[in-house]
Scaffold this motif. Structure first.
Motif, PDB file in Angstrom:
ATOM      1  N   PHE A 173     -48.861 -21.404  -7.307  1.00 18.07           N
ATOM      2  CA  PHE A 173     -48.300 -22.130  -6.177  1.00 18.07           C
ATOM      3  C   PHE A 173     -48.144 -21.172  -4.998  1.00 18.07           C
ATOM      4  O   PHE A 173     -48.089 -19.959  -5.172  1.00 18.07           O
ATOM      5  N   GLU A 174     -48.052 -21.729  -3.793  1.00 12.60           N
ATOM      6  CA  GLU A 174     -47.724 -20.891  -2.652  1.00 12.60           C
ATOM      7  C   GLU A 174     -46.324 -20.308  -2.843  1.00 12.60           C
ATOM      8  O   GLU A 174     -45.440 -20.935  -3.431  1.00 12.60           O
ATOM      9  N   PHE A 175     -46.134 -19.130  -2.324  1.00  9.44           N
ATOM     10  CA  PHE A 175     -44.911 -18.362  -2.566  1.00  9.44           C
ATOM     11  C   PHE A 175     -43.671 -19.144  -2.138  1.00  9.44           C
ATOM     12  O   PHE A 175     -43.614 -19.717  -1.053  1.00  9.44           O
ATOM     13  N   HIS A 176     -42.670 -19.169  -3.031  1.00 11.90           N
ATOM     14  CA  HIS A 176     -41.377 -19.823  -2.784  1.00 11.90           C
ATOM     15  C   HIS A 176     -41.534 -21.289  -2.368  1.00 11.90           C
ATOM     16  O   HIS A 176     -40.795 -21.796  -1.528  1.00 11.90           O
ATOM     17  N   HIS A 177     -42.489 -21.960  -2.985  1.00  9.15           N
ATOM     18  CA  HIS A 177     -42.762 -23.352  -2.605  1.00  9.15           C
ATOM     19  C   HIS A 177     -41.607 -24.288  -2.931  1.00  9.15           C
ATOM     20  O   HIS A 177     -41.435 -25.328  -2.301  1.00  9.15           O
ATOM     21  N   LYS A 178     -40.780 -23.922  -3.919  1.00  9.31           N
ATOM     22  CA  LYS A 178     -39.624 -24.747  -4.274  1.00  9.31           C
ATOM     23  C   LYS A 178     -38.345 -24.276  -3.591  1.00  9.31           C
ATOM     24  O   LYS A 178     -37.382 -25.032  -3.488  1.00  9.31           O
ATOM     25  N   PHE A 179     -38.323 -23.034  -3.150  1.00 11.55           N
ATOM     26  CA  PHE A 179     -37.089 -22.435  -2.671  1.00 11.55           C
ATOM     27  C   PHE A 179     -37.008 -22.358  -1.147  1.00 11.55           C
ATOM     28  O   PHE A 179     -35.991 -22.703  -0.553  1.00 11.55           O
ATOM     29  N   PHE A 180     -38.102 -21.912  -0.508  1.00 11.93           N
ATOM     30  CA  PHE A 180     -38.075 -21.738   0.951  1.00 11.93           C
ATOM     31  C   PHE A 180     -39.493 -21.857   1.488  1.00 11.93           C
ATOM     32  O   PHE A 180     -40.061 -20.916   2.017  1.00 11.93           O
ATOM     33  N   ALA A 181     -40.050 -23.049   1.372  1.00 11.35           N
ATOM     34  CA  ALA A 181     -41.446 -23.269   1.766  1.00 11.35           C
ATOM     35  C   ALA A 181     -41.666 -23.014   3.249  1.00 11.35           C
ATOM     36  O   ALA A 181     -42.726 -22.520   3.649  1.00 11.35           O
ATOM     37  N   ALA A 182     -40.668 -23.310   4.079  1.00 10.51           N
ATOM     38  CA  ALA A 182     -40.824 -23.137   5.524  1.00 10.51           C
ATOM     39  C   ALA A 182     -41.096 -21.694   5.912  1.00 10.51           C
ATOM     40  O   ALA A 182     -41.736 -21.424   6.922  1.00 10.51           O
ATOM     41  N   GLY A 183     -40.639 -20.759   5.102  1.00 11.23           N
ATOM     42  CA  GLY A 183     -40.822 -19.354   5.431  1.00 11.23           C
ATOM     43  C   GLY A 183     -42.141 -18.775   4.981  1.00 11.23           C
ATOM     44  O   GLY A 183     -42.540 -17.700   5.446  1.00 11.23           O
ATOM     45  N   HIS A 184     -42.858 -19.489   4.092  1.00 14.22           N
ATOM     46  CA  HIS A 184     -44.019 -18.857   3.470  1.00 14.22           C
ATOM     47  C   HIS A 184     -45.289 -19.700   3.458  1.00 14.22           C
ATOM     48  O   HIS A 184     -46.378 -19.164   3.291  1.00 14.22           O
ATOM     49  N   THR A 185     -45.167 -20.996   3.609  1.00 10.91           N
ATOM     50  CA  THR A 185     -46.355 -21.848   3.589  1.00 10.91           C
ATOM     51  C   THR A 185     -47.208 -21.614   4.834  1.00 10.91           C
ATOM     52  O   THR A 185     -46.692 -21.564   5.947  1.00 10.91           O
ATOM     53  N   ILE A 186     -48.510 -21.453   4.607  1.00 11.32           N
ATOM     54  CA  ILE A 186     -49.469 -21.331   5.709  1.00 11.32           C
ATOM     55  C   ILE A 186     -50.442 -22.496   5.595  1.00 11.32           C
ATOM     56  O   ILE A 186     -50.996 -22.754   4.519  1.00 11.32           O
ATOM     57  N   GLU A 187     -50.631 -23.206   6.683  1.00 11.90           N
ATOM     58  CA  GLU A 187     -51.428 -24.430   6.653  1.00 11.90           C
ATOM     59  C   GLU A 187     -52.880 -24.150   6.260  1.00 11.90           C
ATOM     60  O   GLU A 187     -53.365 -23.029   6.305  1.00 11.90           O
ATOM     61  N   SER A 188     -53.554 -25.239   5.874  1.00  9.43           N
ATOM     62  CA  SER A 188     -55.010 -25.251   5.611  1.00  9.43           C
ATOM     63  C   SER A 188     -55.395 -24.356   4.432  1.00  9.43           C
ATOM     64  O   SER A 188     -56.332 -23.547   4.515  1.00  9.43           O
ATOM     65  N   LEU A 189     -54.680 -24.521   3.331  1.00  8.82           N
ATOM     66  CA  LEU A 189     -54.977 -23.724   2.138  1.00  8.82           C
ATOM     67  C   LEU A 189     -56.395 -23.999   1.633  1.00  8.82           C
ATOM     68  O   LEU A 189     -57.127 -23.069   1.270  1.00  8.82           O
ATOM     69  N   TRP A 190     -56.804 -25.275   1.598  1.00 16.58           N
ATOM     70  CA  TRP A 190     -58.132 -25.591   1.062  1.00 16.58           C
ATOM     71  C   TRP A 190     -59.228 -25.064   1.976  1.00 16.58           C
ATOM     72  O   TRP A 190     -60.295 -24.671   1.505  1.00 16.58           O
ATOM     73  N   GLN A 191     -58.987 -25.031   3.268  1.00 17.37           N
ATOM     74  CA  GLN A 191     -59.952 -24.417   4.176  1.00 17.37           C
ATOM     75  C   GLN A 191     -60.065 -22.919   3.897  1.00 17.37           C
ATOM     76  O   GLN A 191     -61.156 -22.343   3.946  1.00 17.37           O
ATOM     77  N   TRP A 192     -58.952 -22.272   3.599  1.00 19.22           N
ATOM     78  CA  TRP A 192     -58.955 -20.844   3.266  1.00 19.22           C
ATOM     79  C   TRP A 192     -59.812 -20.588   2.026  1.00 19.22           C
ATOM     80  O   TRP A 192     -60.593 -19.625   1.988  1.00 19.22           O
ATOM     81  N   PHE A 193     -59.685 -21.462   1.028  1.00 19.71           N
ATOM     82  CA  PHE A 193     -60.514 -21.314  -0.169  1.00 19.71           C
ATOM     83  C   PHE A 193     -61.994 -21.489   0.170  1.00 19.71           C
ATOM     84  O   PHE A 193     -62.849 -20.723  -0.304  1.00 19.71           O
ATOM     85  N   ARG A 194     -62.326 -22.486   0.998  1.00 22.01           N
ATOM     86  CA  ARG A 194     -63.727 -22.714   1.365  1.00 22.01           C
ATOM     87  C   ARG A 194     -64.298 -21.525   2.130  1.00 22.01           C
ATOM     88  O   ARG A 194     -65.421 -21.075   1.873  1.00 22.01           O
ATOM     89  N   MET A 195     -63.527 -20.988   3.063  1.00 23.11           N
ATOM     90  CA  MET A 195     -64.013 -19.870   3.871  1.00 23.11           C
ATOM     91  C   MET A 195     -64.141 -18.602   3.028  1.00 23.11           C
ATOM     92  O   MET A 195     -65.033 -17.780   3.265  1.00 23.11           O
ATOM     93  N   SER A 196     -63.267 -18.437   2.059  1.00 23.92           N
ATOM     94  CA  SER A 196     -63.372 -17.291   1.152  1.00 23.92           C
ATOM     95  C   SER A 196     -64.594 -17.420   0.251  1.00 23.92           C
ATOM     96  O   SER A 196     -65.269 -16.426  -0.061  1.00 23.92           O
ATOM     97  N   LYS A 197     -64.902 -18.640  -0.159  1.00 26.51           N
ATOM     98  CA  LYS A 197     -66.051 -18.891  -1.024  1.00 26.51           C
ATOM     99  C   LYS A 197     -67.376 -18.702  -0.294  1.00 26.51           C
ATOM    100  O   LYS A 197     -68.355 -18.200  -0.868  1.00 26.51           O
ATOM    101  N   ASN A 198     -67.406 -19.059   0.982  1.00 29.60           N
ATOM    102  CA  ASN A 198     -68.674 -19.075   1.729  1.00 29.60           C
ATOM    103  C   ASN A 198     -69.089 -17.714   2.271  1.00 29.60           C
ATOM    104  O   ASN A 198     -70.197 -17.569   2.779  1.00 29.60           O
ATOM    105  N   GLN A 199     -68.224 -16.730   2.200  1.00 29.19           N
ATOM    106  CA  GLN A 199     -68.539 -15.399   2.710  1.00 29.19           C
ATOM    107  C   GLN A 199     -68.396 -14.360   1.601  1.00 29.19           C
ATOM    108  O   GLN A 199     -67.543 -14.482   0.725  1.00 29.19           O
ATOM    109  N   THR A 200     -69.238 -13.321   1.667  1.00 26.35           N
ATOM    110  CA  THR A 200     -69.176 -12.253   0.658  1.00 26.35           C
ATOM    111  C   THR A 200     -68.017 -11.311   0.943  1.00 26.35           C
ATOM    112  O   THR A 200     -67.269 -10.930   0.035  1.00 26.35           O
TER     113      THR A 200
END
Length: 411
Positions: A273-300
């Motif tokens: 899970f994203e860090f502290h998703h149950k405790f303090f999501a506002a401090g740690h959640t960064i938007e567009s997680l699935w886009q981050w996975f796609r961009m990480s997959k598409n580049q070496t």
């Protein structure tokens, strides 16, 4: 009853003062006083005096003593001509095993700068880590250790540290012995000066690029090597650019993912899970997680793209330069202590760039504060108003034209 409670409080304060005095006056020969207001990490900070190694110290601020480079990393990590990333950590003796683990891990092939907070009961941690540095080639290559302690009310100067020279054969210093020696050290029982510790670790780092993190975070495979070229491109002390690193958490019994591919599978299966998703999501959640996975997959190779500053709750984990601003040390512990730095960086016109591929993970999913954390938070709330006024006066007078882009800082 009120009179009895007041008497107990006065007695405890008296005991704490006497412990500080004892620590300051009796550690001069066998586990001793500390300090230094950072100068140059390349200057050797040791002298041999008989059976002891002496480390010079100086006063840090008004309340602390610091000794830089009680151990000093021997590795250069510049064979490729690039500036290495220093992993910048802070800890108490409770996390000695995690300090060893960070140095032993292949995930961080670079220098590690650690500030260690001690008091009278935990001072044996200094000799323990000094011995680990002597006997472990990986720790010797990576670890620069800086010692911090709080001055007593009657202490005016900081004494040097003396660490006893060891005659132990390193092949006898095995995992069982190490575990036994760690268990004997009692962690300090004081308000932890978190921003002082962060700044000391940065000032003592042996390279100019800093990855600031908590000591218990586990980094993805090959993090320091994968990020090195990208960090050299973005973090140069001139351009106001910062690299942001995603953080995650897994259950204590779960496998820690080694790369973004394993992480993706675990996220989909609700095992990471994203860090502290149950405790303090506002401090740690960064938007567009699935886009981050796609961009990480598409580049070496790892790369980065600009993201917006979120809010005054955002506790971003950053790669930054030695010349960049430092945490305000007057901030109360556990009350916007990291967010204050992130807000200043925004007001100072820095831009935030999210890095692909790499991340770090915390073992354990936080759902609530511990009793100790709650007690610290209750104590530190009294400092909130004074710190807020001081911080906002500094921010608004130093960066008067950037309020609109960063919004109001809420504490």
């Amino acid at each position: 009853m009120r009179g009895i409670s007041r008497t107990i409080v006065h007695f405890l304060v008296f005991i704490q003062i006497m412990c500080c005095v004892y620590f300051a006056t009796n550690m001069i020969r066998h586990r001793q006083g500390y300090a230094i207001q950072y100068s140059d990490p390349d200057i050797p900070n040791r002298k041999y005096e008989g059976e002891f190694i002496k480390y010079d110290t100086k006063k840090y601020g008004s309340d602390f003593c610091v000794a830089y480079n009680v151990t000093r990393a021997t590795g250069e990590f510049r064979e490729d001509g690039l500036e290495p990333i220093s992993l910048v950590l802070h800890a108490t003796s409770h996390y000695m095993k995690e300090i060893e683990g960070q140095c032993s891990s292949r995930n961080w092939n670079g220098p590690i700068s650690v500030s260690l907070f001690v008091d009278r009961t935990s001072s044996e941690a200094v000799e323990y880590l000094h011995e680990v540095h002597r006997c472990s080639s990986k720790v010797n290559q990576k670890l620069s250790l800086h010692i911090v302690y709080r001055m007593s009310p009657f202490q005016k100067v900081c004494d040097p540290i003396f660490v006893k020279r060891s005659l132990r054969k390193c092949n006898t210093f095995n995992a069982t012995i190490r575990s036994r020696e760690r268990s004997r050290v009692i962690p300090p029982f004081q308000i932890y000066p978190i921003n002082v510790m962060r700044n000391v670790a940065r000032k003592g780092a042996l390279s100019s690029i800093h990855m600031t993190a908590d000591v218990e975070m586990v980094f993805s495979e090959g993090f320091a090597v994968k990020m090195k070229a990208l960090a050299n491109k973005y973090i140069n002390g001139k351009d106001k650019k910062l690299l942001v690193i995603r953080r995650f958490e897994v259950d204590n019994k779960a496998h820690v993912p080694v790369d973004h591919k394993e992480l993706f599978v675990m996220i989909k299966a609700f095992r990471a899970f994203e860090f502290h998703h149950k405790f303090f999501a506002a401090g740690h959640t960064i938007e567009s997680l699935w886009q981050w996975f796609r961009m990480s997959k598409n580049q070496t190779d790892a790369y980065a793209w600009q993201i917006d500053y979120k809010s005054s709750s955002w506790e971003a984990q950053l790669i930054m330069h030695r010349k960049d601003p430092y945490n305000p040390e007057y901030f109360p512990t556990r009350i916007r202590d990291q967010q204050s730095l992130v807000y200043e960086l925004c007001r100072a016109n820095y831009t935030f760039h999210l890095a692909s591929h790499v991340f770090n993970v915390h073992r354990g999913v936080k759902t609530q504060e511990t009793n100790l954390s709650s007690a610290v938070l209750t104590h530190q709330k009294r400092l909130r108003t004074r710190s807020y006024k001081r911080f906002m006066h500094y921010i608004n007078s130093t960066y008067p034209d950037t309020f609109d882009q960063c919004g109001k800082f809420v504490m």
